[in-house]
Write a protein that holds these residues in place. Structure first.
Motif, PDB file in Angstrom:
ATOM      1  N   VAL A 290       0.831  29.196  -4.785  1.00 15.27           N
ATOM      2  CA  VAL A 290       1.712  30.056  -3.994  1.00 15.27           C
ATOM      3  C   VAL A 290       0.899  31.213  -3.398  1.00 15.27           C
ATOM      4  O   VAL A 290       1.315  31.842  -2.432  1.00 15.27           O
ATOM      5  CB  VAL A 290       2.911  30.554  -4.838  1.00 15.27           C
ATOM      6  CG1 VAL A 290       2.489  31.621  -5.819  1.00 15.27           C
ATOM      7  CG2 VAL A 290       4.012  31.093  -3.944  1.00 15.27           C
ATOM      8  N   ALA A 291      -0.290  31.442  -3.947  1.00 10.86           N
ATOM      9  CA  ALA A 291      -1.175  32.484  -3.421  1.00 10.86           C
ATOM     10  C   ALA A 291      -1.652  32.169  -2.002  1.00 10.86           C
ATOM     11  O   ALA A 291      -1.931  33.092  -1.227  1.00 10.86           O
ATOM     12  CB  ALA A 291      -2.384  32.669  -4.334  1.00 10.86           C
TER      13      ALA A 291
ATOM     14  N   SER B  54       1.102  35.466  -8.204  1.00 13.27           N
ATOM     15  CA  SER B  54       0.936  34.011  -8.305  1.00 13.27           C
ATOM     16  C   SER B  54       0.638  33.591  -9.747  1.00 13.27           C
ATOM     17  O   SER B  54       1.095  32.530 -10.188  1.00 13.27           O
ATOM     18  CB  SER B  54      -0.138  33.513  -7.340  1.00 13.27           C
ATOM     19  OG  SER B  54      -1.373  34.135  -7.593  1.00 13.27           O
TER      20      SER B  54
ATOM     21  N   THR C 145       4.001  33.633 -11.665  1.00 10.19           N
ATOM     22  CA  THR C 145       4.871  32.507 -11.341  1.00 10.19           C
ATOM     23  C   THR C 145       4.351  31.203 -11.931  1.00 10.19           C
ATOM     24  O   THR C 145       5.116  30.255 -12.082  1.00 10.19           O
ATOM     25  CB  THR C 145       5.061  32.331  -9.820  1.00 10.19           C
ATOM     26  OG1 THR C 145       3.819  31.959  -9.211  1.00 10.19           O
ATOM     27  CG2 THR C 145       5.623  33.574  -9.178  1.00 10.19           C
TER      28      THR C 145
ATOM     29  N   ILE D 207       0.356  27.982  -8.948  1.00  9.69           N
ATOM     30  CA  ILE D 207      -0.461  29.157  -8.638  1.00  9.69           C
ATOM     31  C   ILE D 207      -0.912  29.149  -7.174  1.00  9.69           C
ATOM     32  O   ILE D 207      -1.280  30.182  -6.621  1.00  9.69           O
ATOM     33  CB  ILE D 207      -1.652  29.301  -9.611  1.00  9.69           C
ATOM     34  CG1 ILE D 207      -2.071  30.767  -9.706  1.00  9.69           C
ATOM     35  CG2 ILE D 207      -2.818  28.420  -9.202  1.00  9.69           C
ATOM     36  CD1 ILE D 207      -2.984  31.063 -10.871  1.00  9.69           C
TER      37      ILE D 207
END
Length: 162
Positions: free
Chosen positions: A86-87, A127, A130, A84
């Motif tokens: 990736v945010a 995010s 994913t 998460i």
């Protein structure tokens, strides 16, 4: 070799945690009366990165056998938190775009605020998706010698989500 890698990850994670705490304190807790919109973006980046850094710090403690002793639920949790995060680069790109629009193109505050809401929503949804998809398909496992993350099975899962 694995011990050196784990030590390097833990040192980096510890420094990141300290930096994240400084950012969150300075942007959110330290300026209660005078928060600016960009401070919300920085705070969100700091909080998400803080969670990921804690997951990296715990490292192999949350790995499943044979490399660790934790349960699959602990591995799923670590993989979810790392995925998460990736945010963070998305929020960084949005912060840069926000400054570009405000300074170079002189967008009005109301127009920027609408864009901020939309961007926060889009980044949160992306995010989260994913991170949730591997939970659904059982895609979190030991991803190397240091932590749990998206496994390479099913094929292309890691490539698609990262």
């Amino acid at each position: 070799m694995e011990a050196t890698l784990q030590t390097a990850v833990r040192v980096g994670a510890t420094m990141s945690i300290v930096g994240d705490l400084v950012i969150v304190h300075g942007c959110w807790l330290g300026n209660v009366g005078e928060r600016k919109p960009n401070q919300r973006i920085l705070t969100a980046m700091g909080v998400v990165n803080l969670a990921a850094s804690l997951a990296y710090l715990l490292g192999d403690v949350l790995m499943v056998p044979p490399k660790g002793t934790a349960s699959q639920a602990a591995c799923n949790f670590q993989g979810f938190v790392i995925q998460i995060s990736v945010a963070v680069p998305l929020l960084t790109a949005f912060l840069a775009t926000n400054y570009l629009l405000a300074i170079r193109y002189r967008w009005e505050v109301r127009r920027l605020e609408r864009l901020r809401r939309l961007a926060f929503f889009a980044i949160a949804i992306f995010s989260s998706l994913t991170a949730i998809i591997p939970l659904i398909v059982g895609g979190y496992a030991n991803a190397g010698p240091v932590w749990c993350w998206v496994t390479e099975q099913p094929p292309l899962l890691r490539f698609v989500l990262f």
